[in-house]
Scaffold this motif. Structure first.
Motif, mmCIF file in Angstrom:
data_model
loop_
_atom_site.group_PDB
_atom_site.id
_atom_site.type_symbol
_atom_site.label_atom_id
_atom_site.label_comp_id
_atom_site.label_asym_id
_atom_site.label_seq_id
_atom_site.Cartn_x
_atom_site.Cartn_y
_atom_site.Cartn_z
ATOM 1 N N TRP A 29 0.846 -1.191 0.000
ATOM 2 C CA TRP A 29 0.000 0.000 0.000
ATOM 3 C C TRP A 29 0.883 1.242 0.000
ATOM 4 C CZ3 TRP A 29 -5.338 -0.423 -0.040
ATOM 5 C CH2 TRP A 29 -5.876 -1.657 0.342
ATOM 6 N N ASP A 30 0.422 2.298 -0.692
ATOM 7 C CA ASP A 30 1.135 3.563 -0.556
ATOM 8 C C ASP A 30 0.271 4.529 0.266
ATOM 9 O OD1 ASP A 30 0.632 5.482 -3.663
ATOM 10 O OD2 ASP A 30 -0.794 4.712 -2.186
ATOM 11 N N GLY A 33 -3.384 5.171 -0.481
ATOM 12 C CA GLY A 33 -4.310 4.042 -0.436
ATOM 13 C C GLY A 33 -4.253 3.160 -1.670
ATOM 14 N N SER A 34 -3.308 3.424 -2.544
ATOM 15 C CA SER A 34 -3.157 2.555 -3.706
ATOM 16 C C SER A 34 -2.514 1.228 -3.307
ATOM 17 C CB SER A 34 -2.288 3.244 -4.760
ATOM 18 O OG SER A 34 -2.969 4.328 -5.339
ATOM 19 N N TYR A 35 -2.940 0.183 -3.955
ATOM 20 C CA TYR A 35 -2.525 -1.199 -3.645
ATOM 21 C C TYR A 35 -1.875 -1.730 -4.912
ATOM 22 C CZ TYR A 35 -3.551 -6.043 -1.950
ATOM 23 O OH TYR A 35 -3.508 -7.339 -1.500
#
Lengths: 122, 109
Positions: free
Chosen positions: A101-102, A105-107
């Protein structure tokens, strides 16, 4: 360095099951999800599902519900993907990938295994 | 069928700029990630999140987003950039489930 090493090629008959392993090293196994992605010859990538190695929680793409299982052995840092009721259309290269995760909230999948060819043929 | 749609193929002259697009409803809410895949190899992450490059990915790769469309731009394409490119994001349910785009074959002329 982070490495994901998968088990070797498999051949199965229609209706059988296959279990592919993915051994992780170079990081804390329980700190990142493992995803599984497959690719039939000449086709695109297909996301199959995720597993949290810490809790054992899983989530699967709708089309695999009921015949896909993901498990892990924390003591040896290995994740497993088992697909049952195999049919010819399941012939593909199966990849495991670490998921992170960054801050937004990107996966995303930052490290991938080398792939395992599963052939389903009578 | 995939919920993320990409053009099947694009071509670019060596040293020129090419933009690869990915369309889908979930992209109105979530960023896309981008993967490069060369024949016989596992995919490689080139862009994730808003516009982040993993270590080792050249800065000629960049990402952007507008509405339901995410884009990957290669500025000054090199011969080694010839590959298939896939976008990836959440599926339309918004749950912790994901989908890949249909893929774009990039040819460097």
């Amino acid at each position: 360095q982070v490495l994901l090493v998968q088990s070797g090629a498999e051949v199965r008959k229609p209706g059988a099951s296959v279990k592919v392993s993915c051994k992780a090293s170079g990081y804390t196994f329980t700190s990142y999800d493992i995803n599984w992605v497959r690719q039939a010859t000449g086709q695109g990538l297909e996301w199959m599902g995720w597993m949290n190695p810490n809790s054992g929680s899983t989530g699967f793409a709708q089309r695999f519900q009921g015949r896909l299982t993901m498990t892990r052995n924390i003591s040896i840092g290995t994740a497993y993907m088992e697909l049952s009721s195999l049919r010819s259309e399941d012939t593909a290269v199966y990849y495991c990938a670490r998921a992170a995760w960054d801050d937004s909230g990107s996966y995303y999948n930052d490290y991938w295994g080398q792939g395992t060819l599963v052939t389903v043929s009578s | 069928s995939s919920e993320l749609t990409q053009d099947p193929a694009v071509s670019v002259a060596l040293g020129q700029t090419v933009r690869i697009t990915c369309q889908g409803d979930s992209l109105r809410t979530y960023y896309a990630n981008w993967y490069q895949q060369k024949p016989g190899q596992a995919p490689v992450l080139v862009i994730y999140g808003k516009n982040n490059r993993p270590s080792g990915i050249p800065d000629r790769f960049s990402g952007s987003s507008s509405g339901n469309t995410a884009s990957l731009t290669i500025t000054g394409a090199q011969a080694e950039d010839e590959a298939d490119y896939y976008c990836n994001s959440r599926d339309s349910s918004g749950n912790h489930l994901y989908v890949f785009g249909t893929g774009t074959k990039v040819t460097v002329l």
